[in-house]
Design an enzyme around this catalytic site. Structure first.
Site, PDB file in Angstrom:
ATOM      1  N   MET A  13       0.874  -1.171   0.000  1.00  0.00           N
ATOM      2  CA  MET A  13       0.000   0.000   0.000  1.00  0.00           C
ATOM      3  C   MET A  13       0.913   1.224   0.000  1.00  0.00           C
ATOM      4  SD  MET A  13      -3.082   1.138  -0.134  1.00  0.00           S
ATOM      5  CE  MET A  13      -4.306   0.017   0.569  1.00  0.00           C
ATOM      6  N   ASP A 246       5.962  -1.374 -14.915  1.00  0.00           N
ATOM      7  CA  ASP A 246       5.203  -2.583 -14.589  1.00  0.00           C
ATOM      8  C   ASP A 246       4.231  -2.935 -15.708  1.00  0.00           C
ATOM      9  OD1 ASP A 246       6.480  -2.936 -12.129  1.00  0.00           O
ATOM     10  OD2 ASP A 246       5.104  -1.555 -11.131  1.00  0.00           O
TER      11      ASP A 246
END
Length: 296
Positions: A13, A246
């Site tokens: 997170m 990513d």
């Protein structure tokens, strides 16, 4: 048929604070904004692959805390299989505390549950890796788990794409287990113990494994044999580059069956779409958006 992608990696997170400047040691400063954003390179690549139409399974770890619940729920909404994401009672979920000021940032990463991903954990997901068309792994988890993923993928005959970030030197014997490595120039030099100022094409030739090298606004270079080939970047209006790498890695894995030149082109296109939007996972494109972008 949907491609099957297995991802072994981190789940975080991100705690993002906007500030007018960075505080001095011992100083309390009023911030300008705060947001929590799902992240971690493993989770990011899993979401990106799922949005590109793949059937995705993630291997990783979360704590049994509030962040873990939120992260798990978000991944399930994206259609990611979490059968091999362990819930650990004794540790917290991974976090990245990010302060953004004046266009720069400072980041403190606490791996927490991510540091508990082990070779045994990877081995327990053997059947998931065995049925995958490609495996994605990064280096935000313990290196012994990275090595286990590389060796298991090689033994199963499944292509493993190693995204060596954050970069650390690795033994050549480890690198040779990967089908491809996907560094930037600094990361490739670190992997090889070389000077980052050395020409990147020379570094690619020296690598003991085929390299797909990302070059930001220049696009990507790739080499299996012979001289490196260039895929230019797609021209877009960049808004936020977070998660672009990513997205690139996920797309490379999803489209690898079409051949490396096509996969690299589609990966560059997916990454270009990702930088036109705010946020990492929020900005990742879906299949129809990528198809329309390439058609246009």
């Amino acid at each position: 048929m949907a491609r099957r992608i297995a991802v072994v990696g981190s789940i975080n997170m991100d705690l993002v604070t906007q500030a007018p400047r960075f505080p001095q040691p011992g100083e309390t400063l009023l911030g300008e904004g705060f947001v929590t954003v799902p992240g971690g390179k493993g989770a990011n690549q899993a979401v990106a692959a799922a949005r590109l139409g793949a059937e995705v399974a993630l291997v990783g770890a979360l704590g049994s805390d509030a962040f873990g619940e939120l992260l798990r729920a978000g991944l399930l909404r994206e259609g990611v299989n979490l059968d091999h994401v362990r819930r650990l009672d004794e540790v917290a979920s991974g976090t990245a505390s990010i302060t953004v000021a004046g266009g720069d940032n400072q980041i403190i990463v606490v791996p927490a549950a991510n540091a508990r991903v082990t070779p045994a954990h990877v081995e327990s997901a053997r059947q998931v890796l065995a049925r995958a068309d490609a495996v994605l792994v990064q280096m935000e988890i313990p290196l012994e788990a990275v090595e286990a993923t590389l060796r298991l993928g090689r033994s199963l005959g499944v292509p493993v794409i190693l995204n060596p970030a954050p970069a650390r030197p690795l033994p050549a014997g480890w690198l040779e287990q990967a089908r491809y490595v996907t560094p930037n120039q600094h990361e490739l030099a670190t992997l090889l113990g070389a000077d980052p100022a050395e020409d990147f094409r020379a570094l690619m030739r020296r690598a003991p494994v085929p390299v797909v090298l990302t070059r930001g606004h220049e696009g990507a270079w790739y080499r299996e044999q012979g001289e490196p080939a260039h895929q230019p970047a797609f021209e877009v209006q960049a808004v936020d580059s977070t998660g672009a790498g990513d997205t690139f890695n996920a797309a490379l894995g999803v489209f690898l069956h079409e051949g490396l030149p096509v996969a690299v082109r589609k990966a560059c296109a997916a990454a270009a779409l990702a930088v036109t939007r705010l946020g990492a996972q929020q900005g990742m494109p879906r299949t129809h958006e990528l198809d329309a972008f390439l058609a246009g």
